[in-house]
Design a protein around this motif. Structure first.
Motif, PDB file in Angstrom:
ATOM      1  N   LEU A  31       0.830  -1.204   0.000  1.00 15.38           N
ATOM      2  CA  LEU A  31       0.000   0.000   0.000  1.00 15.38           C
ATOM      3  C   LEU A  31       0.868   1.258   0.000  1.00 15.38           C
ATOM      4  CD1 LEU A  31      -2.750  -1.106   2.541  1.00 15.38           C
ATOM      5  CD2 LEU A  31      -3.045  -0.782   0.076  1.00 15.38           C
ATOM      6  N   ALA A  32       1.935   1.240   0.795  1.00 15.84           N
ATOM      7  CA  ALA A  32       2.850   2.384   0.822  1.00 15.84           C
ATOM      8  C   ALA A  32       3.530   2.558  -0.529  1.00 15.84           C
ATOM      9  CB  ALA A  32       3.885   2.200   1.925  1.00 15.84           C
ATOM     10  N   ALA A  33       3.905   1.448  -1.156  1.00 11.96           N
ATOM     11  CA  ALA A  33       4.560   1.513  -2.464  1.00 11.96           C
ATOM     12  C   ALA A  33       3.624   2.068  -3.523  1.00 11.96           C
ATOM     13  CB  ALA A  33       5.066   0.132  -2.863  1.00 11.96           C
ATOM     14  N   LEU A  34       2.346   1.704  -3.457  1.00  9.04           N
ATOM     15  CA  LEU A  34       1.378   2.228  -4.418  1.00  9.04           C
ATOM     16  C   LEU A  34       1.249   3.747  -4.279  1.00  9.04           C
ATOM     17  CD1 LEU A  34      -1.352  -0.552  -4.087  1.00  9.04           C
ATOM     18  CD2 LEU A  34      -0.055  -0.020  -6.171  1.00  9.04           C
ATOM     19  N   THR A  35       1.231   4.219  -3.034  1.00 13.25           N
ATOM     20  CA  THR A  35       1.162   5.667  -2.800  1.00 13.25           C
ATOM     21  C   THR A  35       2.419   6.363  -3.312  1.00 13.25           C
ATOM     22  OG1 THR A  35      -0.238   5.362  -0.846  1.00 13.25           O
ATOM     23  CG2 THR A  35       0.955   7.442  -1.017  1.00 13.25           C
ATOM     24  N   ASP A  36       3.567   5.783  -3.015  1.00 14.40           N
ATOM     25  CA  ASP A  36       4.838   6.378  -3.446  1.00 14.40           C
ATOM     26  C   ASP A  36       4.966   6.365  -4.966  1.00 14.40           C
ATOM     27  OD1 ASP A  36       5.561   6.908  -0.844  1.00 14.40           O
ATOM     28  OD2 ASP A  36       6.834   5.115  -0.636  1.00 14.40           O
ATOM     29  N   HIS A  37       4.503   5.305  -5.596  1.00 13.23           N
ATOM     30  CA  HIS A  37       4.583   5.219  -7.057  1.00 13.23           C
ATOM     31  C   HIS A  37       3.688   6.272  -7.701  1.00 13.23           C
ATOM     32  CE1 HIS A  37       3.647   3.468 -11.082  1.00 13.23           C
ATOM     33  NE2 HIS A  37       4.943   3.225 -11.073  1.00 13.23           N
ATOM     34  N   ALA A  38       2.485   6.437  -7.166  1.00 10.59           N
ATOM     35  CA  ALA A  38       1.564   7.437  -7.713  1.00 10.59           C
ATOM     36  C   ALA A  38       2.137   8.845  -7.584  1.00 10.59           C
ATOM     37  CB  ALA A  38       0.217   7.348  -7.010  1.00 10.59           C
ATOM     38  N   ALA A  39       2.936   9.078  -6.529  1.00  8.08           N
ATOM     39  CA  ALA A  39       3.541  10.395  -6.307  1.00  8.08           C
ATOM     40  C   ALA A  39       4.880  10.554  -7.013  1.00  8.08           C
ATOM     41  CB  ALA A  39       3.717  10.626  -4.806  1.00  8.08           C
ATOM     42  N   GLY A  40       5.317   9.510  -7.723  1.00 11.53           N
ATOM     43  CA  GLY A  40       6.580   9.589  -8.447  1.00 11.53           C
ATOM     44  C   GLY A  40       7.818   9.389  -7.606  1.00 11.53           C
ATOM     45  N   ARG A  41       7.636   8.856  -6.390  1.00 11.79           N
ATOM     46  CA  ARG A  41       8.785   8.699  -5.490  1.00 11.79           C
ATOM     47  C   ARG A  41       9.528   7.382  -5.685  1.00 11.79           C
ATOM     48  NH1 ARG A  41       5.028  11.370  -1.965  1.00 11.79           N
ATOM     49  NH2 ARG A  41       4.248   9.369  -1.170  1.00 11.79           N
ATOM     50  N   SER A  43      10.145   3.914  -8.598  1.00 14.02           N
ATOM     51  CA  SER A  43      10.065   3.529 -10.007  1.00 14.02           C
ATOM     52  C   SER A  43       9.065   2.392 -10.223  1.00 14.02           C
ATOM     53  CB  SER A  43      11.445   3.065 -10.476  1.00 14.02           C
ATOM     54  OG  SER A  43      11.819   1.869  -9.807  1.00 14.02           O
ATOM     55  N   ASP A  44       8.778   2.125 -11.507  1.00 15.53           N
ATOM     56  CA  ASP A  44       7.946   0.976 -11.864  1.00 15.53           C
ATOM     57  C   ASP A  44       8.566  -0.319 -11.345  1.00 15.53           C
ATOM     58  OD1 ASP A  44       6.360   2.782 -13.193  1.00 15.53           O
ATOM     59  OD2 ASP A  44       6.952   2.144 -15.212  1.00 15.53           O
ATOM     60  N   ALA A  45       9.886  -0.419 -11.454  1.00 17.57           N
ATOM     61  CA  ALA A  45      10.579  -1.634 -11.022  1.00 17.57           C
ATOM     62  C   ALA A  45      10.448  -1.843  -9.519  1.00 17.57           C
ATOM     63  CB  ALA A  45      12.045  -1.574 -11.421  1.00 17.57           C
ATOM     64  N   GLU A  46      10.530  -0.766  -8.752  1.00 16.78           N
ATOM     65  CA  GLU A  46      10.392  -0.892  -7.296  1.00 16.78           C
ATOM     66  C   GLU A  46       8.976  -1.313  -6.915  1.00 16.78           C
ATOM     67  OE1 GLU A  46      13.052   2.217  -4.991  1.00 16.78           O
ATOM     68  OE2 GLU A  46      12.246   3.120  -6.842  1.00 16.78           O
ATOM     69  N   LEU A  47       7.982  -0.741  -7.593  1.00 13.90           N
ATOM     70  CA  LEU A  47       6.603  -1.146  -7.322  1.00 13.90           C
ATOM     71  C   LEU A  47       6.412  -2.613  -7.673  1.00 13.90           C
ATOM     72  CD1 LEU A  47       3.667  -0.636  -6.579  1.00 13.90           C
ATOM     73  CD2 LEU A  47       3.281   0.162  -8.935  1.00 13.90           C
ATOM     74  N   ALA A  48       6.936  -3.046  -8.814  1.00 15.63           N
ATOM     75  CA  ALA A  48       6.801  -4.440  -9.234  1.00 15.63           C
ATOM     76  C   ALA A  48       7.438  -5.378  -8.217  1.00 15.63           C
ATOM     77  CB  ALA A  48       7.422  -4.645 -10.608  1.00 15.63           C
ATOM     78  N   ALA A  49       8.540  -4.960  -7.619  1.00 14.60           N
ATOM     79  CA  ALA A  49       9.202  -5.792  -6.610  1.00 14.60           C
ATOM     80  C   ALA A  49       8.322  -5.958  -5.379  1.00 14.60           C
ATOM     81  CB  ALA A  49      10.546  -5.180  -6.227  1.00 14.60           C
ATOM     82  N   ARG A  50       7.671  -4.873  -4.951  1.00 19.38           N
ATOM     83  CA  ARG A  50       6.780  -4.976  -3.791  1.00 19.38           C
ATOM     84  C   ARG A  50       5.558  -5.846  -4.116  1.00 19.38           C
ATOM     85  NH1 ARG A  50      10.645  -2.481  -2.963  1.00 19.38           N
ATOM     86  NH2 ARG A  50      11.277  -4.641  -2.722  1.00 19.38           N
ATOM     87  N   GLN A  51       5.060  -5.733  -5.343  1.00 19.35           N
ATOM     88  CA  GLN A  51       3.927  -6.565  -5.751  1.00 19.35           C
ATOM     89  C   GLN A  51       4.313  -8.039  -5.764  1.00 19.35           C
ATOM     90  OE1 GLN A  51       3.210  -4.505  -9.461  1.00 19.35           O
ATOM     91  NE2 GLN A  51       1.386  -3.469  -8.666  1.00 19.35           N
ATOM     92  N   ALA A  52       5.495  -8.345  -6.262  1.00 17.93           N
ATOM     93  CA  ALA A  52       5.961  -9.737  -6.298  1.00 17.93           C
ATOM     94  C   ALA A  52       6.103 -10.291  -4.891  1.00 17.93           C
ATOM     95  CB  ALA A  52       7.289  -9.823  -7.046  1.00 17.93           C
ATOM     96  N   GLU A  53       6.590  -9.478  -3.965  1.00 18.02           N
ATOM     97  CA  GLU A  53       6.710  -9.917  -2.568  1.00 18.02           C
ATOM     98  C   GLU A  53       5.333 -10.210  -1.983  1.00 18.02           C
ATOM     99  OE1 GLU A  53       8.706  -6.659  -0.759  1.00 18.02           O
ATOM    100  OE2 GLU A  53      10.672  -7.151  -1.628  1.00 18.02           O
ATOM    101  N   ALA A  54       4.353  -9.363  -2.303  1.00 17.87           N
ATOM    102  CA  ALA A  54       3.002  -9.558  -1.779  1.00 17.87           C
ATOM    103  C   ALA A  54       2.358 -10.812  -2.347  1.00 17.87           C
ATOM    104  CB  ALA A  54       2.141  -8.327  -2.089  1.00 17.87           C
ATOM    105  N   VAL A  55       2.606 -11.091  -3.632  1.00 20.81           N
ATOM    106  CA  VAL A  55       2.085 -12.321  -4.239  1.00 20.81           C
ATOM    107  C   VAL A  55       2.668 -13.537  -3.533  1.00 20.81           C
ATOM    108  CG1 VAL A  55       2.121 -13.760  -6.317  1.00 20.81           C
ATOM    109  CG2 VAL A  55       1.588 -11.319  -6.496  1.00 20.81           C
ATOM    110  N   ALA A  56       3.970 -13.550  -3.338  1.00 17.78           N
ATOM    111  CA  ALA A  56       4.628 -14.685  -2.691  1.00 17.78           C
ATOM    112  C   ALA A  56       4.092 -14.881  -1.274  1.00 17.78           C
ATOM    113  CB  ALA A  56       6.135 -14.477  -2.668  1.00 17.78           C
ATOM    114  N   ASP A  57       3.916 -13.785  -0.535  1.00 15.52           N
ATOM    115  CA  ASP A  57       3.403 -13.876   0.835  1.00 15.52           C
ATOM    116  C   ASP A  57       1.968 -14.395   0.845  1.00 15.52           C
ATOM    117  OD1 ASP A  57       3.619 -13.138   3.798  1.00 15.52           O
ATOM    118  OD2 ASP A  57       1.857 -11.973   3.186  1.00 15.52           O
ATOM    119  N   THR A  58       1.154 -13.915  -0.097  1.00  9.68           N
ATOM    120  CA  THR A  58      -0.244 -14.364  -0.173  1.00  9.68           C
ATOM    121  C   THR A  58      -0.326 -15.854  -0.456  1.00  9.68           C
ATOM    122  OG1 THR A  58      -0.955 -12.181  -0.954  1.00  9.68           O
ATOM    123  CG2 THR A  58      -2.429 -14.037  -1.404  1.00  9.68           C
ATOM    124  N   ILE A  59       0.436 -16.319  -1.418  1.00  7.60           N
ATOM    125  CA  ILE A  59       0.442 -17.743  -1.758  1.00  7.60           C
ATOM    126  C   ILE A  59       0.882 -18.578  -0.559  1.00  7.60           C
ATOM    127  CG2 ILE A  59       1.653 -19.487  -3.145  1.00  7.60           C
ATOM    128  CD1 ILE A  59      -0.359 -18.063  -4.829  1.00  7.60           C
TER     129      ILE A  59
END
Length: 367
Positions: A31-41, A43-59
């Motif tokens: 959630l923090a990464a989504l906010t930071d990405h929307a504000a330009g703080r 990169s796309d790659a950093e957001l993708a990394a947080r999303q991948a971590e969340a997928v792995a944790d969810t599984i």
């Protein structure tokens, strides 16, 4: 990396099958990464990394709960409906507005030019999820009927609605087929606009159009393929509010069950008169299809007990043959990425109750 030759095959004939619907609340880091990405703080790659971590944790957490069929929790989707068009050119933000009972709204974009193509196909999410598990993984996709709302009433110069619908049907087929080819245990079409359509058009004409459009896609698949395809219906579930819970299910379900799918996922735990709904389902269920009934309510902050879930399944078994019965959550827990109305911990607790309660019902029914 998981060896895909060792994927466990789930046998729905063992006990009563139970599956998640889709979305699970995102963890705080995402959630923090989504906010930071929307504000330009970041990169796309950093957001993708947080999303991948969340997928792995969810599984991992779903496996630990004993889920026989997993989902990625839609951790990388902006929403259950807009994932194919996120970042797509040729869109204007001022499309159809969906009002919810608590007063908030969601707005779809509208298309400004053609041809219409998906920018992202759901198989991308599925392949990432399957990297983390040997268990079966289900993939949710948006129904083409929802995306048909992108076409503006005024039309688009040089791109007639008929051509748009032909393009949409082809893209929706590719979205589903890509998931089947990538090894999805099941593909679920999210059709929340079905019940909403009766609020927008009580005559049922819009719903009939939606059913016909979705069937044009589903009829492109073989009988064996349709056995792995399902349709989910609910009255919406965003920020603990609905958009069409006041619409009588009796007007939707007989038509919904005409869809050429092998499985139906029906929101039920939040219904005021579930026995009446089950009567309708039992009277209109086609041969060879299965109904997964909702036994946990993501909108209700109270976590169900396994015994409550068991009793809901036993009630359903009085209306639907047990060999054609399954269980699910009523809806996704966080269909839009910014929906934090339900905590991640509450979602997993409800899922745990669904799994245990379904097992208790299976024991009571001797299956």
């Amino acid at each position: 990396m998981i060896d895909k030759t060792q994927i466990v095959i789930y046998d729905p004939g063992m006990g009563i099958p139970t599956e998640p619907i889709g979305s699970i609340p995102r963890p705080p880091a995402l959630l923090a990464a989504l906010t930071d990405h929307a504000a330009g703080r970041i990169s796309d790659a950093e957001l993708a990394a947080r999303q991948a971590e969340a997928v792995a944790d969810t599984i991992t957490r779903l496996e630990q709960l004993g889920c026989p069929v997993l989902v990625d929790g839609e951790q990388s989707k902006p929403s259950f409906v807009t994932y194919p068009i996120a970042g797509l050119d040729g869109l204007s933000p001022d499309g159809a507005v969906i009002p919810f009972a608590d007063g908030h709204t969601r707005q779809l974009p509208h298309l400004t030019s053609g041809p219409f193509r998906y920018r992202v196909h759901a198989a991308e999410y599925l392949r990432e999820a399957r990297r983390h598990t040997r268990l079966p993984v289900k993939q949710a996709v948006i129904a083409p009927s929802a995306l048909s709302l992108l076409y503006p009433a005024a039309g688009i110069a040089g791109y007639p609605r008929k051509v748009f619908l032909d393009d949409l049907i082809a893209e929706a087929e590719a979205d589903i087929r890509g998931c089947l080819d990538a090894g999805a245990h099941a593909v679920q079409l999210d059709f929340t606009e079905g019940r909403l359509s009766l609020k927008l058009d009580p005559s049922g004409g819009l719903l009939e159009d939606f059913i016909a459009l979705n069937n044009q896609v589903l009829e492109r698949f073989s009988t064996a393929e349709r056995a792995r395809i399902g349709v989910h219906t609910c009255p919406g579930g965003d920020q603990d509010s609905t958009h069409s819970a006041d619409v009588d299910y009796g007007g939707l379900l007989p038509r919904l069950l005409r869809l050429q799918a092998g499985n139906f996922y029906v929101q039920l735990a939040g219904e005021p008169d579930p026995a009446r709904v089950l009567d309708v389902i039992g009277a209109h269920l086609r041969p060879g299809t299965r109904v997964f009934i909702g036994v946990t309510d993501p909108i209700d902050p109270e976590v169900e007990t396994p015994e409550q879930v068991r009793d809901r399944v036993l009630r359903a078994a009085r209306h639907i043959p047990v060999e054609r019965l399954g269980t699910c959550d009523d809806c996704g827990f966080s269909p839009f990425a910014d929906d934090t109305s339900t905590s991640r911990e509450v979602a997993f607790a409800k899922i745990a109750a669904r799994i245990r309660g379904t097992a208790l019902a299976a024991e009571a029914l001797g299956v």
